[in-house]
Design a protein around this motif. Structure first.
Motif, PDB file in Angstrom:
ATOM      1  N   PHE A 509      27.377 -26.908 -24.577  1.00 41.54           N
ATOM      2  CA  PHE A 509      27.100 -26.167 -23.349  1.00 41.54           C
ATOM      3  C   PHE A 509      27.686 -26.896 -22.152  1.00 41.54           C
ATOM      4  O   PHE A 509      27.994 -28.087 -22.206  1.00 41.54           O
ATOM      5  N   GLY A 510      27.878 -26.139 -21.074  1.00 42.26           N
ATOM      6  CA  GLY A 510      28.411 -26.684 -19.837  1.00 42.26           C
ATOM      7  C   GLY A 510      27.442 -26.478 -18.697  1.00 42.26           C
ATOM      8  O   GLY A 510      26.574 -25.602 -18.740  1.00 42.26           O
ATOM      9  N   LYS A 511      27.591 -27.318 -17.668  1.00 40.03           N
ATOM     10  CA  LYS A 511      26.840 -27.188 -16.421  1.00 40.03           C
ATOM     11  C   LYS A 511      27.854 -27.255 -15.285  1.00 40.03           C
ATOM     12  O   LYS A 511      28.805 -28.035 -15.334  1.00 40.03           O
ATOM     13  N   LYS A 516      32.135 -29.550  -9.530  1.00 39.20           N
ATOM     14  CA  LYS A 516      31.666 -30.507 -10.525  1.00 39.20           C
ATOM     15  C   LYS A 516      31.324 -29.800 -11.835  1.00 39.20           C
ATOM     16  O   LYS A 516      30.740 -28.713 -11.830  1.00 39.20           O
ATOM     17  N   ARG A 517      31.681 -30.444 -12.950  1.00 36.46           N
ATOM     18  CA  ARG A 517      31.429 -29.880 -14.265  1.00 36.46           C
ATOM     19  C   ARG A 517      30.846 -30.930 -15.203  1.00 36.46           C
ATOM     20  O   ARG A 517      31.189 -32.120 -15.126  1.00 36.46           O
ATOM     21  N   VAL A 518      29.965 -30.495 -16.086  1.00 35.77           N
ATOM     22  CA  VAL A 518      29.430 -31.335 -17.162  1.00 35.77           C
ATOM     23  C   VAL A 518      29.597 -30.574 -18.465  1.00 35.77           C
ATOM     24  O   VAL A 518      29.361 -29.360 -18.523  1.00 35.77           O
ATOM     25  N   TYR A 536      37.207 -27.318 -19.343  1.00 35.48           N
ATOM     26  CA  TYR A 536      37.010 -27.824 -17.989  1.00 35.48           C
ATOM     27  C   TYR A 536      38.067 -28.890 -17.726  1.00 35.48           C
ATOM     28  O   TYR A 536      38.302 -29.765 -18.552  1.00 35.48           O
ATOM     29  N   GLU A 537      38.648 -28.830 -16.555  1.00 28.50           N
ATOM     30  CA  GLU A 537      39.714 -29.780 -16.226  1.00 28.50           C
ATOM     31  C   GLU A 537      39.140 -31.158 -15.901  1.00 28.50           C
ATOM     32  O   GLU A 537      38.128 -31.290 -15.213  1.00 28.50           O
ATOM     33  N   GLY A 538      39.790 -32.197 -16.441  1.00 29.45           N
ATOM     34  CA  GLY A 538      39.468 -33.565 -16.062  1.00 29.45           C
ATOM     35  C   GLY A 538      38.192 -34.140 -16.646  1.00 29.45           C
ATOM     36  O   GLY A 538      37.614 -35.071 -16.077  1.00 29.45           O
ATOM     37  N   SER A 573      33.321 -34.147 -14.996  1.00 25.58           N
ATOM     38  CA  SER A 573      34.572 -33.991 -14.252  1.00 25.58           C
ATOM     39  C   SER A 573      34.238 -33.607 -12.817  1.00 25.58           C
ATOM     40  O   SER A 573      33.145 -33.111 -12.525  1.00 25.58           O
ATOM     41  N   GLY A 574      35.159 -33.856 -11.923  1.00 31.68           N
ATOM     42  CA  GLY A 574      34.996 -33.464 -10.530  1.00 31.68           C
ATOM     43  C   GLY A 574      34.073 -34.358  -9.727  1.00 31.68           C
ATOM     44  O   GLY A 574      33.561 -33.956  -8.676  1.00 31.68           O
ATOM     45  N   CYS A 575      33.802 -35.570 -10.223  1.00 28.76           N
ATOM     46  CA  CYS A 575      32.904 -36.474  -9.498  1.00 28.76           C
ATOM     47  C   CYS A 575      33.619 -37.169  -8.353  1.00 28.76           C
ATOM     48  O   CYS A 575      34.791 -37.472  -8.455  1.00 28.76           O
TER      49      CYS A 575
END
Length: 575
Positions: A509-511, A516-518, A536-538, A573-575
């Motif tokens: 699963f994703g958040k 920002k993505r997890v 999800y990128e990165g 990602s996106g942090c």
């Protein structure tokens, strides 16, 4: 998605539920107590908690006192103060569907049909069969087996008890009763500094006035499940709005309601919408009901991982675009242990299973609730324990009922025992395992604890895991709680999306919040499994249950990962 700049404090809380009888005994009588909780307050603070929840019991004889074996009101005042001094909050169990039959209110109520408090409880005259046999007012089945009605010889009527006969149901239709509940059970404790309530059976106060017979789903018994008549009744929302208007709105108090028999998200939102001011949040029971029988709770039924994933997704996503809130939990005092139910409690699989579930829960949206012993990976009672080792009234009564109905059929009773070993409430009520000394460090009573200690307390205990540090289940939980707080924007408040939801081996699963993505990948089997990361990128591997080994494997390109048995990994990602 929540505006976290104006969010209430309880949305980011990490809550720890305590069952006092089994947490810590301070005076050597074999039963846990409030001073015992106080002696472990720094352990709870060190775990990373922001809130503690104390279940004081369900057989209330006086709302303004403490059950004497647990301690005194002064002990509770000391516990409230100790929590607040450490920046923690304390919520209490609020049991207002019923009282004890020893409560002064009920003693008055049963004394005479003309007593002013007669209508504070639910009394009905008997029915009679054609042959003159006296029958209860309805055929409703108690949660603890048998009928929900108890005949009172003194006044010639029955009183309603959805649970034990020693727990008569209050009559919420009576306004005077409601006001007494607000004063005695709520204001008394809020004025002492309690920060809110876990509201027991919160959707059962409005039972209507018709009292119809329940449909027959098991013809072997007179009594039938009747929750469709007493759960989510016609005045339920009215009562909760009144409770807020008259009491809760005058305090910065949180409420988390126990909401069984309510599988429809739209009906749950009716309870938790912030603008309507009924409940802050609720425990929705789909996940802990998984595996329970349809006609009888303790007739275990096999389940599949896609079922669990759909339940998680349902209660993660139902608040999107609303002003409602949700909870994250998979253990409490009424359920089997999560490792034994959803993963594996085999000796070589307990630790990775515990870490897998910790990683999953700490990545989900909502207020997180941990039950005592969950943070050290406590498991269900061994299958070898006989029914004599069980203490829970619900389990014991069900066993007796099925034994009588089946005439002690060995196959039926073996099935019941297997079901109790998986689902029974005693699994969660074993004494907390503090160390490897006699009785797990729970008590120094010469006669032992009030309930048998788990056979494996020497292997699964707090002291041992403190020595093991970050490699232990306790160490992993501490780390995940800290990690959850550091990334609360996406983990506590982010939007959920599931991938490969019909896969029977893995849960992905994703958040997401803003940029920002997890991504979370979980292997729910004892075999190696391949999973595909979300697109999800990165994404960067950040934390996992086999962290050192996983780091060495993360150099490869592509989105396919091979997971060990019961392994979980989390990527950011996106942090």
């Amino acid at each position: 998605m929540t505006d976290i700049s104006t969010k209430p404090w309880w949305k980011d809380a990490v809550c720890y539920q305590i069952y006092p009888a089994s947490f810590k005994d301070s005076n050597g009588d074999g039963l846990g107590d409030i001073p015992g909780i106080l002696s472990k307050i720094d352990y709870l603070k060190d775990l990373g908690l922001t809130e503690g929840k104390v279940d004081m019991g369900y057989d209330i004889s006086d709302y303004e006192k403490v059950y004497p074996p647990y301690g005194s009101v002064k002990d509770m005042e000391n516990l409230i103060g100790a929590c607040h001094e450490r920046g923690m909050k304390l919520i209490l169990d609020l049991v207002i569907n019923h009282t004890s039959d020893q409560h002064a209110w009920f003693k008055e109520s049963r004394s005479s049909k003309r007593n002013p408090k007669r209508d504070w409880y639910i009394w009905k005259p008997p029915r009679y069969a054609e042959d003159g046999t006296r029958l209860p007012p309805t055929n409703w089945r108690s949660y603890f087996s048998g009928q929900t009605w108890e005949y009172d010889e003194h006044t010639g009527e029955y009183y309603l008890h959805l649970f034990a006969k020693e727990q008569p149901d209050l009559n919420w239709e009576n306004e005077e009763t409601r006001q007494a509940i607000y004063d005695s059970a709520m204001r008394f404790w809020l004025d002492k500094g309690v920060d809110g309530f876990r509201v027991d059976t919160v959707n059962m106060y409005s039972k209507g006035v018709e009292f119809k017979d329940a449909p027959i789903v098991d013809g072997r018994f007179y009594e039938q499940p009747a929750w469709l008549y007493y759960a989510n009744g016609p005045r339920m929302h009215e009562f909760l709005r009144e409770m807020n208007q008259k009491v809760l709105n005058h305090y910065d108090a949180v409420t988390v309601g126990e909401l069984p028999h309510t599988p429809d998200p739209k009906k749950v939102l009716d309870y938790v919408g912030a603008s309507d001011k009924q409940l802050s949040m609720v425990f929705q029971f789909d996940i802990v009901d998984l595996g329970q029988g349809r006609e009888h709770k303790y007739h275990f039924e096999e389940w599949t991982l896609p079922q669990l994933k759909r339940i998680v997704a349902k209660w993660q996503q139902f608040i999107e675009g609303t002003d409602g809130w949700t909870t994250v939990f998979c253990e409490n005092h009424d359920q089997g242990r999560s490792i034994s139910r959803y993963a594996s409690d085999a000796a070589h699989e307990r630790v990775p299973s515990a870490k897998l579930l910790s990683l999953m829960l700490c990545a989900l949206t909502g207020t997180l609730f941990i039950y005592q012993g969950q943070e050290i990976g406590m498991i269900n009672v061994p299958p070898s324990w006989p029914i004599d080792a069980y203490r829970d009234i619900e389990s014991v009564n069900f066993y007796k009922t099925m034994a009588a109905q089946s005439r002690d059929d060995p196959a039926e009773l073996a099935y019941v025992m297997r079901s109790l070993q998986i689902l029974g409430r005693d699994n969660a009520r074993l004494p907390m395992q503090w160390d490897g000394s006699e009785y797990a460090g729970f008590t120094d009573c010469p006669g032992g604890a009030w309930m048998r200690v788990h056979d494996l307390y020497g292997e699964i205990n707090v002291e041992r895991q403190v020595r093991e540090g970050e490699a232990s289940v306790l160490g992993f939980w501490k780390r995940m709680i800290k990690f959850r707080k550091q990334h609360a924007d996406v983990l506590v408040h982010g939007a959920f999306e599931g991938f490969g939801m019909e896969d029977e081996s893995t849960f992905v699963f994703g958040k997401r919040v803003a940029e920002k993505r997890v991504a979370v990948v979980l292997n729910f089997t004892r075999e190696e499994q391949e999973v595909e990361l979300p697109d999800y990128e990165g994404l960067v591997f950040t934390v996992g249950s086999y962290e050192d080994a996983a780091k060495q494997e993360e150099g490869a390109d592509g989105r396919i990962r091979k997971l060990r048995p019961w392994e979980g990994r989390l990527y950011l990602s996106g942090c």
